[in-house]
Design an enzyme around this catalytic site. Structure first.
Site: not given
Ligand code: GAR
Length: 187
Positions: A103, A144
């Protein structure tokens, strides 16, 4: 051999980093990528990385058949890397303490339904937080709120934008997520 599935919904930078980190490691196999979003760039990344992609729609995702399919894969871990749907309870029961999520904030702040990706960074900037960070945690039935495994924080300046915060958070994710997964696999 440790078997991992990675669930994605978006860009897939974490997927890419994890796959590259474990490339050539004979003890870790990324068995498949599960994706709920046909427009996700993560699909392209998985193809380039040579990892099979299992596309899934919401009805299927919440079905007992899908849970059984995941059970049959005999996974050691399911890694949520930017995956935005709630995990069905049946799947959590098959893999207790084996599903982890990253997260992009310091939980319990800026967590829960609706807090994902850029929405988190917008809220952090709006609140003029002096710090943000990442949280890697086990997944339970409530968004979460599973047990925290690891957090890392980064200082924010007074002129941050959601994009500049996102860039800092991505660096933290890239540096820490694969290392924490490796640590958990060794336990
Ligand atoms: C990441 O920053 C992750 O922490 C977030 O989505 C992004 C995905 O990036 N996750 C959340 O917000 C979960 N609630 P990515 O697809 O480039 O790995």
């Amino acid at each position: 051999m440790k078997r991992i599935a990675i669930f994605v919904s978006g860009n897939g930078t974490n997927l890419q980093r994890i796959a590259e980190y474990f490339k050539g490691n004979p003890e870790v196999e990324i068995v498949n990528v599960v994706c709920n979003n046909p427009k996700a760039y993560a699909i392209e990344r998985a193809k380039h990385l040579g990892i099979p992609v299992r596309m899934v729609n919401k009805q299927e995702f919440n079905s007992t058949a899908f849970t059984q399919e995941m059970a049959d894969l005999q996974l050691d871990f399911i890694v949520l890397a930017g995956f935005l749907w709630k995990i069905p309870e049946s799947l959590i029961q098959v893999y207790p303490k084996k599903i982890i999520n990253i997260h992009p904030a310091l939980l319990p702040k800026y967590g829960g339904k609706g807090f994902y990706g850029e929405h988190v960074h917008e809220a952090v900037v709006a609140a003029k937080e002096a710090y943000s960070g990442i949280t890697i945690h086990y997944v339970n039935e409530i968004y979460d709120s599973g047990e925290i495994i690891f957090q890392a924080k980064v200082a924010l300046t007074s002129d941050e934008t959601p994009d500049s915060v996102a860039a800092k958070i991505h660096l933290l994710e890239q540096a820490n997520f694969p290392v924490i997964i490796e640590m958990l696999l060794k336990q």
